[in-house]
Design an enzyme around this catalytic site. Structure first.
Site, PDB file in Angstrom:
ATOM      1  N   GLU A  91       0.841  -1.204   0.000  1.00  0.00           N
ATOM      2  CA  GLU A  91       0.000   0.000   0.000  1.00  0.00           C
ATOM      3  C   GLU A  91       0.875   1.252   0.000  1.00  0.00           C
ATOM      4  O   GLU A  91       0.648   2.191  -0.765  1.00  0.00           O
ATOM      5  CB  GLU A  91      -0.913  -0.038   1.224  1.00  0.00           C
ATOM      6  CG  GLU A  91      -1.835   1.158   1.377  1.00  0.00           C
ATOM      7  CD  GLU A  91      -1.864   1.670   2.825  1.00  0.00           C
ATOM      8  OE1 GLU A  91      -2.218   0.896   3.739  1.00  0.00           O
ATOM      9  OE2 GLU A  91      -1.548   2.860   3.031  1.00  0.00           O
ATOM     10  N   GLU A 168       6.253   3.527  11.784  1.00  0.00           N
ATOM     11  CA  GLU A 168       4.818   3.479  12.026  1.00  0.00           C
ATOM     12  C   GLU A 168       4.494   2.408  13.059  1.00  0.00           C
ATOM     13  O   GLU A 168       3.679   2.612  13.957  1.00  0.00           O
ATOM     14  CB  GLU A 168       4.073   3.203  10.710  1.00  0.00           C
ATOM     15  CG  GLU A 168       2.572   3.371  10.818  1.00  0.00           C
ATOM     16  CD  GLU A 168       1.838   3.041   9.517  1.00  0.00           C
ATOM     17  OE1 GLU A 168       2.482   2.889   8.461  1.00  0.00           O
ATOM     18  OE2 GLU A 168       0.593   2.923   9.589  1.00  0.00           O
TER      19      GLU A 168
END
Lengths: 466, 447
Positions: A91, A168
């Site tokens: 993604e 992240e």
């Protein structure tokens, strides 16, 4: 983790903070009793291209904007140890260049046209979206078709972006004790099934991920036949279909079949309990019961009964857990439930809670499970159930205020492998559930042998108390 | 006030083609008998109504030894009101399908209410809202319970490095000013709160002359007026609060390191900068987009994330308040990379403050901000947010109508001037929350 329709998912770009209600807001939609409201579900228009790409449209003419989304049926559930996190990394890489565009030019182009864009990965899907002026839909389609067909995976970009994904993971999980507890919960609730792995991937798998893994994933899953385009907003369906033909029509089918995999998990056989000591300041408890979704249920009404059970227990301010555990008994500071019947695999029915100061976690846990047991033994009253259904019905109207949400709901339904009539019939199915059916579903599925529990305990720390 | 229409202005400089659809958003305003200010937009397409009442009763109004009182007051509003205890109130709300939320920040506290627009629902809902505003019960048992929840929340915040950073930042930047303490308060402060404090706070601040109310949805003007009379109109006129003290100028820069056993270092860097309604709002808005507000179009993202892969989230933002709210720039990165990341952050902020955006950056910012404007007001919820802000801060009611034109009018010299007036990198406060690796990285210096 907040109660709501969407499972936990990773956003490519952190979303702006928004003001939130003090109590988490509500669950899934329900029966519309008030006559004043219009049709509960805005009509869904559908068209399928020759290459297998499906296009869905919902109209909303209140503002000259659209939300345009592309959903791919691939997510955490399709992964296994060794490649966990690959859907999410892919993604990220989808923004790093195609044969037409250089890295970053996708977002730059959208921004130039006054659009916002982002993407997210879930257990069941990966989705990309733009929110943009309605008359710029063409830009969205052109760019999405381009990266659906012509993504270029570059080693240097990949090396950098994996670093970003690791940051992240640190931000969302490693340094957040509750996220860590939820991650542990899923890993013990499932054996090898994809739902047991974090969507963001285990750290080691992220370190070992290669460009070949990504290329393989892209080739296998990013095909028109495994994708759905969803558009909501100020559009006319026929024009959207024509635009889709123009831009997506040329993308080669490469096999039209969608990813039909519904990986079956090992049956849940026996309760699992975990005590986790971590850098928490407040104890926390999260439990998950292995329960069926719509296709897997023994009886068609069971998942809807479970959604109502989640609502009765923790889905509104007058629900049982807030009323009894928070207000009456003073055991819980926070409490919530979450379950969605909409998933590719058998997901979890979640309960979570944190205790008031001085309340042992074991006592809170006992009280929580006692409430579940109560609902298994005694059906709710018609009045209580009806109140919940009315509350859910109103939610359906409030949700229509969001153009984004209209597209989100549609994309998620179809990509989870359901047809759009799931949405059309949802209200009827909810309305049809009786109090006794709620009790039966709880008695059958919310049982200890299907349950996994993680108790998060603060550990003594050298940090000072400030 | 007469209604007006909002048009997207098409012009040579804009990307929007001629014939871009106009959007009607006529805002009507009026004053209630008790001095409360109302802003209203009729939006009948969905059978729902949203009302938000804002009071100048944020944490800046906490008594000095009771930080968190405002938040606790708003948290308790719906815990029993009128004749109804918490449970009965909850059932009444849920039975109507109504949604009630309360909250507060440094400047204001609010009550937000959404319900279906059917007549009987509005009638009953209005009754509940009126009770919440005018007759909260503040029962002793509820106070104990909410106090414990709020205290638990404060403890939980200590687990979250971002919360630790934010609280440390505000304390360092605002010192003795009422903006310094966190809106949720402190544990010691909350423990001092008694029922009388809540009643006093409510009595003083929940008054017409301290209230604005925004109404959007499927309610005709007369029904809207009637609803507000029955709810906000129940409050006494009262007095507006004393103005808040000015925020003193930052004397010098400062660096604060908070040690926590975490894998990342969280950085927040900034200073008090701008107030709501400032004349240079648009140069700052447009300028900040290029620096770090525009996501992937911003310099900070480009350098720190895209080029160096150091951070998932890196940003800059202006958060104007009634008095000078902060400019904030921040990032998170693995502890041992702190030195490098912080160096890049400081460099980019300093060079932007000195030179402003390039012509190309300015054009991109203007294209985005004008082109995306319709997205700001594409739902009832978003319109309520804007009306509440416009009303509470006393902005011109044509703020939305003039938005795109004012963005278009911003020039590079204006941005440079505004940034230079508002920001001084030498006098910024830098807060870092991190572990031993981060501390070592900092000690090694920024390379």
């Amino acid at each position: 983790m907040s109660p709501g329709r969407s499972p936990s998912k990773q956003l490519r770009r952190p979303s702006a903070a928004s003001r939130t209600a003090r109590r988490p807001l509500r669950l899934a939609a329900g029966l519309l009793v008030a006559l004043a409201a219009g049709p509960a579900v805005a009509e869904i228009h559908s068209h399928t291209l020759d290459n297998g790409l499906r296009v869905l449209v919902r109209e909303d003419h209140r503002a000259p904007v659209v939300t345009s989304m592309v959903w791919y049926r691939v997510g955490g559930v399709d992964e296994h140890r060794g490649i966990t996190g690959v859907s999410h990394v892919l993604e990220h890489m989808m923004f790093k260049g195609t044969q037409e565009l250089g890295p970053g030019e996708f977002s730059e182009t959208i921004a130039r046209h006054g659009g916002k864009d982002n993407a997210f990965t879930g257990q069941d899907y990966t989705a990309y979206f733009q929110q943009i002026a309605a008359d710029r839909l063409e830009v969205s389609f052109r760019l999405e078709a381009d990266r659906m067909a012509n993504l270029v995976l570059d080693e240097e970009e990949f090396a950098k972006e994996t670093q970003v994904v690791m940051e992240e993971r640190r931000l969302r999980v490693t340094d957040q004790p509750r996220s860590r507890a939820q991650e542990v919960l899923r890993s013990v609730a499932y054996d090898a099934h994809g739902y047991g792995h974090p969507i963001i991937g285990w750290q080691k798998d992220l370190e070992d991920l290669t460009l070949d893994h990504l290329q393989d994933w892209y080739d296998r899953y990013y095909r028109p036949g495994n994708a759905t385009v969803v558009v909501s907003g100020d559009v006319e369906p026929e024009k959207v279909f024509a635009l889709a033909e123009e831009h997506f029509g040329a993308v080669a089918g490469r096999g039209e079949e969608a990813n039909e995999a519904r990986p079956a998990a090992d049956p849940a056989r026996g309760e699992r309990q975990v005590d986790l000591r971590a850098r928490a300041r407040v104890p926390y408890l999260v439990a998950g019961y292995r329960v069926p979704n719509v296709p897997a249920a023994d009886k068609a009404w069971e998942p809807y009964a479970l959604e109502l059970a989640a609502g009765l227990l923790g889905g509104a301010r007058s629900a049982r857990l807030p009323e009894r555990l928070v207000r009456a008994q003073g055991l819980a500071a926070q409490v919530g439930t979450r379950y969605s019947s909409l998933s590719r695999g058998d997901d979890l029915f979640y309960l979570e809670a944190s205790p008031t100061p001085g309340t042992p976690l074991s006592q809170l846990q006992a009280a929580l499970f006692a409430e579940v047991q109560r609902l298994a033994q005694e059906a709710p009253s018609e009045e209580e159930l009806d109140r919940l259904k009315r509350s859910m019905a109103a939610d359906e109207v409030f949700e229509r205020d969001s153009v984004f949400y209209q597209a989100m709901e549609l994309g998620r339904t179809v990509t989870s492998g359901y047809d759009t009539d799931y949405l059309d019939n949802y209200l009827d199915n909810i309305r049809a559930v009786t109090p006794e059916q709620v009790r039966r579903a709880v008695a059958k599925y919310l049982v200890p042998q299907r349950r996994a529990v993680v108790r998060l305990h603060p550990r003594a720390d050298k940090e000072d108390a400030s | 006030m007469r209604p007006f229409h909002l048009l997207i202005i098409a012009g040579a400089a804009l990307v929007l083609p001629a014939g871009a659809p106009a959007m009607d958003l006529p805002i009507r305003t009026w004053e209630l008998d008790n001095g409360a200010r109302a802003l209203y937009v009729h939006r009948p397409q969905l059978p729902m109504v949203t009302v938000q009442v804002d009071f100048g009763a944020g944490s800046a109004r906490d008594p000095e030894n009771r930080p968190g009182l405002a938040a606790l007051t708003f948290n308790l509003l719906d815990d029993g009101a009128g004749d109804r205890g918490a449970d009965a109130f909850a059932r009444a709300l849920d039975g109507l399908g109504a949604k009630l939320a309360t909250g507060s920040d440094r400047d204001r506290g609010w009550v937000r209410f959404s319900l279906l627009s059917e007549a009987e629902t509005v009638r009953q809902g209005g009754e509940l809202l009126g009770e919440v505003l005018a007759e909260p019960r503040f029962v002793e048992q509820a106070l104990e319970r909410e106090r414990r929840r709020q205290v638990t929340g404060i403890r939980k915040d200590r687990e979250d490095p971002h919360q630790v950073a934010i609280k440390a930042f505000y304390r360092a930047v605002y010192g003795d000013h009422p903006y310094a303490h966190p809106p949720e308060g402190t544990i010691e402060g909350l423990r001092r709160v008694e029922r009388g404090d809540l009643k006093d706070f409510h009595g003083r601040h929940f008054v017409g002359r301290n209230a604005t109310v925004a109404v959007v949805g499927d309610l005709g003007a007369e029904r809207a007026r009637s609803l507000l009379r029955r709810t906000v109109g129940r409050l006494p006129a009262g007095e507006p609060p004393e103005p808040l003290p000015e925020v003193p100028q930052q004397e010098s820069g400062e660096q604060v390191f908070v040690e926590r056993d975490i894998s990342q270092a969280h950085v927040l860097m900034g200073q008090p900068a701008s107030e709501r309604g400032a004349p240079d709002h648009f140069p700052l808005l447009v300028g900040n987009y290029s620096l770090g507000g525009g996501g992937f179009s911003s310099r900070l993202m480009e350098v720190v994330r895209e080029e160096h892969g150091l951070s998932y989230s890196v940003f800059s933002t202006f958060q104007p308040l009634a008095r000078r709210g902060p400019f904030l720039a921040g990032l998170q990165t693995r502890g041992d990379r702190l030195g490098k990341a912080l160096g890049l952050l400081r460099e980019e902020v300093a060079s932007f403050v000195a030179d402003g955006p390039t012509a190309k950056e300015l054009e991109a910012a203007q294209k985005y901000l004008t082109g995306s404007f319709p997205l700001r007001i594409d739902s009832n919820q978003k319109i309520v947010d804007y009306l509440a802000m416009i009303g509470f801060y006393g902005l011109e009611t044509d703020y939305l109508e003039r938005f795109t034109g004012r963005v278009e009018a911003v020039t590079r010299p204006e941005i440079r001037r505004s940034m230079a007036e508002r920001l001084d990198p030498e006098r910024m406060v830098t807060v870092i929350v991190g572990g031993p690796a981060a501390r070592d990285s900092l000690d090694e210096g920024e390379r």
